[in-house]
Design a protein around this motif. Structure first.
Motif, short mmCIF file in Angstrom:
data_model
loop_
_atom_site.label_atom_id
_atom_site.label_comp_id
_atom_site.label_asym_id
_atom_site.label_seq_id
_atom_site.Cartn_x
_atom_site.Cartn_y
_atom_site.Cartn_z
N VAL A 117 32.06 13.93 -22.71
CA VAL A 117 31.37 15.03 -22.03
C VAL A 117 31.66 16.33 -22.79
CG1 VAL A 117 31.11 16.29 -19.85
CG2 VAL A 117 31.57 13.81 -19.83
N LYS A 162 29.67 19.21 -22.44
CA LYS A 162 28.90 20.31 -21.83
C LYS A 162 29.65 21.63 -22.00
CE LYS A 162 31.01 19.16 -17.37
NZ LYS A 162 30.81 18.46 -16.09
N TYR A 195 33.72 22.57 -23.15
CA TYR A 195 34.71 23.28 -22.34
C TYR A 195 35.37 24.40 -23.16
CZ TYR A 195 34.51 19.07 -19.26
OH TYR A 195 34.11 18.02 -18.44
N MET A 249 22.68 15.59 -18.08
CA MET A 249 22.99 15.29 -16.68
C MET A 249 22.23 16.18 -15.71
SD MET A 249 26.97 14.04 -16.99
CE MET A 249 27.72 15.57 -17.49
N LYS A 307 21.07 8.96 -10.38
CA LYS A 307 22.35 9.51 -9.93
C LYS A 307 22.40 9.45 -8.41
CE LYS A 307 25.51 13.35 -10.54
NZ LYS A 307 25.75 14.65 -11.17
N ARG A 317 26.67 16.75 -3.82
CA ARG A 317 26.09 17.70 -4.76
C ARG A 317 24.79 17.05 -5.23
NH1 ARG A 317 29.78 19.55 -9.84
NH2 ARG A 317 28.94 17.63 -10.65
N HIS A 346 29.36 10.45 -9.08
CA HIS A 346 30.42 11.36 -9.53
C HIS A 346 31.43 11.52 -8.40
CE1 HIS A 346 32.19 14.25 -12.18
NE2 HIS A 346 31.81 15.33 -11.54
N ASN A 368 35.14 9.85 -14.15
CA ASN A 368 35.44 11.03 -14.96
C ASN A 368 36.82 10.81 -15.57
OD1 ASN A 368 37.04 11.26 -12.69
ND2 ASN A 368 36.12 13.15 -11.96
N SER A 369 37.42 11.86 -16.13
CA SER A 369 38.73 11.68 -16.79
C SER A 369 39.79 11.18 -15.81
CB SER A 369 39.21 13.00 -17.38
OG SER A 369 38.35 13.43 -18.39
N ARG A 403 32.66 8.63 -18.15
CA ARG A 403 32.26 9.94 -18.70
C ARG A 403 33.46 10.88 -18.66
NH1 ARG A 403 28.72 8.99 -14.38
NH2 ARG A 403 29.77 10.71 -13.33
N CYS A 404 34.10 11.05 -19.81
CA CYS A 404 35.34 11.85 -19.83
C CYS A 404 35.12 13.16 -20.55
CB CYS A 404 36.45 11.07 -20.53
SG CYS A 404 36.89 9.56 -19.64
N GLY A 405 35.55 14.23 -19.89
CA GLY A 405 35.49 15.56 -20.49
C GLY A 405 36.88 16.09 -20.72
N VAL A 406 37.48 16.59 -19.65
CA VAL A 406 38.70 17.39 -19.76
C VAL A 406 39.82 16.69 -20.55
CG1 VAL A 406 39.92 16.73 -17.62
CG2 VAL A 406 39.86 19.14 -18.33
N TYR A 450 40.15 23.75 -16.55
CA TYR A 450 38.75 23.71 -16.99
C TYR A 450 38.19 25.14 -17.08
CZ TYR A 450 38.41 18.86 -14.93
OH TYR A 450 38.58 17.56 -14.58
C1 LIG Z 1 31.67 17.35 -16.02
C2 LIG Z 1 31.33 15.98 -15.60
C3 LIG Z 1 32.12 14.88 -15.99
C4 LIG Z 1 33.43 15.03 -16.73
O1 LIG Z 1 34.47 15.36 -15.85
P1 LIG Z 1 35.98 15.53 -16.39
O2 LIG Z 1 36.76 15.77 -15.15
O3 LIG Z 1 35.96 16.72 -17.29
O4 LIG Z 1 36.34 14.29 -17.10
C5 LIG Z 1 31.67 13.62 -15.65
N1 LIG Z 1 30.53 13.45 -14.95
C6 LIG Z 1 29.77 14.49 -14.54
C7 LIG Z 1 28.54 14.22 -13.75
C8 LIG Z 1 30.15 15.79 -14.82
O5 LIG Z 1 29.41 16.81 -14.39
#
Ligand SMILES: *Cc1c(COP(=O)(O)O)cnc(C)c1O
Length: 338
Positions: A31, A33, A37, A79, A113, A120, A139, A173-174, A189-192, A318
């Motif tokens: 992720v 976006k 970050y 997304m 989704k 949300r 999510h 997510n993470s 789906r990993c971001g942070v 974040y």
């Molecule tokens: C931002 C986001 C993520 C990533 O979340 P993290 O906590 O950063 O891993 C995954 N899925 C969706 C839909 C998001 O908006």
């Protein structure tokens, strides 16, 4: 130099490997976006794919189009939601799209989704999937703080996924990827965590993650406040005795938030307290004595965690990194790949 943000792409690589190991065969979707970050979307995307991430996730069509120019072949998921001519841009750039409400557009791979409790974006009822649906996603609202509610969401998601087994399921997510094994599904789906930030607000090392971003500056001026003199707007710090202070040329315009008064940074390798009101272009630190102008200041890095600043500002890591603004004349961003 006012300040410099260093992004350690080697640390991104190690975090990707750490996540792939945790995912035990599920795909890692990176992720990226909001300019990853605050870490630089193009650069992070390249190394994440290089290390085995299989898809990039962004929020806006514009973010997806910009990445397409950098990675011509990667799978990119927008997304959403879409506005204006976003849908045309998604189609022509060969992106995929998450949809959270009908009508479902044609001629673009769709990820349905579903809202399993986040409240949300998301479909409240499972539709008949259109022919171009390829994924099913949801999510978590509480993967970091409330495992029981996350388990309920996961149960609802698995129920939906069992009705539509032809779609690729992804929900983690993470936080879930690291600590909720049942949520790994086909992809996470990993971001942070990619950025070596803790999804739980603790020391990232606890989850085997390595911070990626460091932020350094220097003292631009050093002065002695006499007893009773103050520094900064509102006179919120008044010297109780003669006190040396250093001025760091970084302020809330650069993303050093106004609510960071009281946090600690390193000056010449030692922890020093930020005192007085943070200005748009500077903040002050309390010094033990006279230090030379130009003494190095580490705002983030060398053991100073983003998580500490977030706690002082009563927010999450974040928001702190996403708020760092790198502009060439203010806070330069450099990439190293060590
Ligand atoms: C931002 C986001 C993520 C990533 O979340 P993290 O906590 O950063 O891993 C995954 N899925 C969706 C839909 C998001 O908006």
């Amino acid at each position: 130099m006012r300040s410099e943000v260093t992004i350690d792409l080697g640390a991104v690589r190690r975090n990707v490997r750490r996540l792939l190991a945790a995912l035990e065969g599920a795909e890692l979707w990176a992720v990226v976006k909001a300019d990853a970050y605050g870490h630089g979307a193009a650069e992070v995307a390249r190394v994440a794919l290089d290390e085995g991430a299989s898809t990039l996730c962004v929020v806006t069509a514009g973010e997806g189009v910009a990445l397409r120019a950098v990675v011509p072949d990667a799978r990119i998921l927008v997304m959403g939601p879409c506005f204006g001519d976003d849908l045309d841009r998604v189609r022509s750039a060969g992106l995929e799209l998450a949809v959270a409400q009908p009508p479902f557009p044609a001629d673009v791979p769709l990820h349905l989704k579903v809202d399993t409790g986040m409240g949300r974006y998301g479909l409240l009822e499972l539709p008949d999937p259109p022919a171009n649906a390829v994924g099913l996603m949801s999510h978590f609202a509480t993967a970091d703080v409330d495992p029981a509610f996350a388990a309920l969401q996961l149960q609802r998601f698995h129920a939906a996924a069992s009705v539509l087994p032809q779609l690729q399921a992804h929900v983690a997510n993470s936080a879930a990827a690291l600590r909720l094994p049942g949520a790994r599904c086909s992809a996470a789906r990993c971001g942070v965590a990619l950025y070596g930030l803790s999804p739980f607000g603790v020391d990232p090392v606890d989850d085997g993650l390595e911070p990626v971003l460091s932020w350094r500056s220097e003292l631009a001026q050093v002065k002695l406040l006499a007893e009773g003199e103050s520094t900064g707007y509102g006179r919120r710090f008044v010297a109780a005795q003669p006190t040396w202070i250093g001025l760091v040329p970084v302020g809330y315009a650069d993303g050093f938030r106004r609510d960071l008064t009281g946090t600690e940074v390193l000056v010449d390798g030692e922890r020093r307290r930020v005192v007085g009101t943070v200005s748009m272009d500077s903040f002050a630190v309390e010094l033990p004595g006279r230090l030379p102008k130009g003494a190095p200041v580490t705002i983030v890095g060398d053991g100073v965690l983003v998580e500490e600043h977030a706690r002082v500002a009563r927010t999450i890591n974040y928001e702190v990194t996403t708020g760092i603004r790198s502009a060439p004349e203010r806070s330069r961003r450099v990439f190293v790949d060590g």
